[in-house]
Design a protein around this motif. Structure first.
Motif, PDB file in Angstrom:
ATOM      1  N   PHE A 102      10.756  -0.874   9.434  1.00 59.67           N
ATOM      2  CA  PHE A 102      11.296  -0.364   8.182  1.00 59.67           C
ATOM      3  C   PHE A 102      10.403   0.748   7.613  1.00 59.67           C
ATOM      4  O   PHE A 102      10.892   1.770   7.139  1.00 59.67           O
ATOM      5  CB  PHE A 102      11.430  -1.485   7.148  1.00 59.67           C
ATOM      6  CG  PHE A 102      12.581  -2.420   7.407  1.00 59.67           C
ATOM      7  CD1 PHE A 102      13.759  -1.963   7.952  1.00 59.67           C
ATOM      8  CD2 PHE A 102      12.470  -3.761   7.093  1.00 59.67           C
ATOM      9  CE1 PHE A 102      14.827  -2.819   8.183  1.00 59.67           C
ATOM     10  CE2 PHE A 102      13.529  -4.635   7.313  1.00 59.67           C
ATOM     11  CZ  PHE A 102      14.718  -4.157   7.863  1.00 59.67           C
ATOM     12  N   LEU A 103       9.085   0.524   7.658  1.00 64.01           N
ATOM     13  CA  LEU A 103       8.163   1.523   7.127  1.00 64.01           C
ATOM     14  C   LEU A 103       8.213   2.817   7.940  1.00 64.01           C
ATOM     15  O   LEU A 103       8.155   3.915   7.384  1.00 64.01           O
ATOM     16  CB  LEU A 103       6.736   0.973   7.114  1.00 64.01           C
ATOM     17  CG  LEU A 103       6.406  -0.057   6.036  1.00 64.01           C
ATOM     18  CD1 LEU A 103       5.057  -0.703   6.318  1.00 64.01           C
ATOM     19  CD2 LEU A 103       6.399   0.589   4.653  1.00 64.01           C
ATOM     20  N   ASN A 114      11.798   4.726   7.206  1.00 60.80           N
ATOM     21  CA  ASN A 114      12.282   4.655   5.838  1.00 60.80           C
ATOM     22  C   ASN A 114      12.836   5.986   5.360  1.00 60.80           C
ATOM     23  O   ASN A 114      12.460   7.053   5.841  1.00 60.80           O
ATOM     24  CB  ASN A 114      11.152   4.205   4.904  1.00 60.80           C
ATOM     25  CG  ASN A 114      10.234   5.348   4.537  1.00 60.80           C
ATOM     26  OD1 ASN A 114      10.453   6.056   3.562  1.00 60.80           O
ATOM     27  ND2 ASN A 114       9.177   5.542   5.331  1.00 60.80           N
ATOM     28  N   ASP A 115      13.751   5.908   4.396  1.00 60.26           N
ATOM     29  CA  ASP A 115      14.256   7.100   3.725  1.00 60.26           C
ATOM     30  C   ASP A 115      13.997   6.986   2.221  1.00 60.26           C
ATOM     31  O   ASP A 115      14.722   7.542   1.401  1.00 60.26           O
ATOM     32  CB  ASP A 115      15.752   7.294   3.996  1.00 60.26           C
ATOM     33  CG  ASP A 115      16.586   6.079   3.598  1.00 60.26           C
ATOM     34  OD1 ASP A 115      15.994   5.080   3.124  1.00 60.26           O
ATOM     35  OD2 ASP A 115      17.816   6.127   3.763  1.00 60.26           O
ATOM     36  N   ALA A 116      12.953   6.262   1.879  1.00 61.09           N
ATOM     37  CA  ALA A 116      12.605   6.042   0.477  1.00 61.09           C
ATOM     38  C   ALA A 116      11.973   7.304  -0.118  1.00 61.09           C
ATOM     39  O   ALA A 116      11.350   8.095   0.596  1.00 61.09           O
ATOM     40  CB  ALA A 116      11.633   4.873   0.351  1.00 61.09           C
ATOM     41  N   TRP A 142       3.218   1.241   0.568  1.00 61.74           N
ATOM     42  CA  TRP A 142       3.939   2.323  -0.087  1.00 61.74           C
ATOM     43  C   TRP A 142       3.011   2.993  -1.085  1.00 61.74           C
ATOM     44  O   TRP A 142       2.192   2.341  -1.723  1.00 61.74           O
ATOM     45  CB  TRP A 142       5.164   1.782  -0.825  1.00 61.74           C
ATOM     46  CG  TRP A 142       6.201   1.131   0.043  1.00 61.74           C
ATOM     47  CD1 TRP A 142       6.419  -0.206   0.190  1.00 61.74           C
ATOM     48  CD2 TRP A 142       7.186   1.783   0.854  1.00 61.74           C
ATOM     49  NE1 TRP A 142       7.469  -0.436   1.051  1.00 61.74           N
ATOM     50  CE2 TRP A 142       7.965   0.765   1.472  1.00 61.74           C
ATOM     51  CE3 TRP A 142       7.490   3.122   1.118  1.00 61.74           C
ATOM     52  CZ2 TRP A 142       9.018   1.055   2.344  1.00 61.74           C
ATOM     53  CZ3 TRP A 142       8.538   3.414   1.983  1.00 61.74           C
ATOM     54  CH2 TRP A 142       9.281   2.389   2.577  1.00 61.74           C
ATOM     55  N   CYS A 202       7.344  -1.635  -5.233  1.00 59.50           N
ATOM     56  CA  CYS A 202       7.007  -1.377  -3.833  1.00 59.50           C
ATOM     57  C   CYS A 202       5.547  -0.970  -3.655  1.00 59.50           C
ATOM     58  O   CYS A 202       4.918  -1.301  -2.650  1.00 59.50           O
ATOM     59  CB  CYS A 202       7.915  -0.292  -3.262  1.00 59.50           C
ATOM     60  SG  CYS A 202       9.637  -0.793  -3.022  1.00 59.50           S
ATOM     61  N   GLY A 245      12.059  -2.803   2.610  1.00 55.00           N
ATOM     62  CA  GLY A 245      12.694  -1.999   3.644  1.00 55.00           C
ATOM     63  C   GLY A 245      14.207  -2.040   3.610  1.00 55.00           C
ATOM     64  O   GLY A 245      14.858  -1.298   4.361  1.00 55.00           O
TER      65      GLY A 245
END
Length: 225
Positions: free
Chosen positions: A71-72, A75-77, A88, A187, A212
């Motif tokens: 997930f990290l 990611n599209d955060a 994060w 996060c 995630g």
């Protein structure tokens, strides 16, 4: 005797992907190692005392670490990833963004979007410190306008807890409507006291997995990856 260099190489390769996957996920092994080290320390210092439960946690650790690292790495955060610490990183607000809550807006949002599996933020205040934790909804009673989250229990849609945990009489909990500032704080592990910002806390592996799955555009439930 195996040299120290060989040991280091073996540890680095423990979570390695194939060569084709490595090019697409260059920080995967580093993320895994950081997550694995942090979770082992947590289990050693704060983990369950029952041997069977501890064994169960350890048996699934590799799978959960790889999933969190994936997930990290993918990611599209709108916040950055520190691959060295598997965390994060985002700008911290001067004050906790979940300190003031509009109960009516909270209630209206959860009445529309609360459902099983939704990732939600919970503000946790203990003495003069506070931070925001990620939790997940595991039960919704729309007619009663309340929901249950996995760790922190029952809340009204307005955000107020139905009852504070008796095991932590000095702590207070508030369910928050997810927003970008609030989810960023959760996060990144941002924390505050009466003087202002304090050192960020390390997220648990469970929180890293929840982070995630956040849909940063709507904060509503999305299909699992």
């Amino acid at each position: 005797m195996t040299s120290g260099t060989d040991n280091s190489s073996s540890q680095t390769d423990f979570f390695e992907l194939s060569s084709s996957q490595t090019s697409a996920h260059p920080h995967f092994a580093e993320l895994c190692n950081a997550l694995y080290e942090r979770e082992l320390y947590q289990l050693a210092t704060q983990g369950p005392s029952q041997i069977q439960l501890l064994r169960r946690r350890l048996s699934g650790l590799s799978h959960h670490v790889k999933r969190a690292a994936y997930f990290l790495a993918n990611n599209d955060a709108p916040i950055e990833v520190d691959s060295h610490n598997a965390s994060w990183q985002g700008k911290q607000a001067a004050k906790c963004p979940g300190y003031q809550v509009d109960g009516e807006k909270n209630a209206a949002w959860f009445a529309r979007h609360a459902q099983h599996g939704l990732v939600v933020p919970v503000r946790v205040a203990l003495l003069d410190t506070q931070h925001v934790e990620l939790d997940s909804v595991d039960r919704v009673l729309p007619d009663e306008r309340k929901l249950h989250v996995n760790k922190h229990g029952w809340f009204h849609f307005s955000g107020e807890p139905l009852a504070e945990a008796s095991s932590a009489p000095l702590s207070q909990h508030q369910l928050l409507r997810p927003t970008k500032p609030i989810m960023t704080a959760a996060c990144c592990g941002h924390a505050w006291n009466h003087k202002g910002k304090t050192s960020p806390r390390a997220l648990s592996l469970r929180e890293m997995l929840l982070s995630g799955t956040i849909d940063w555009k709507t904060f509503r439930l999305t299909k699992p990856r």
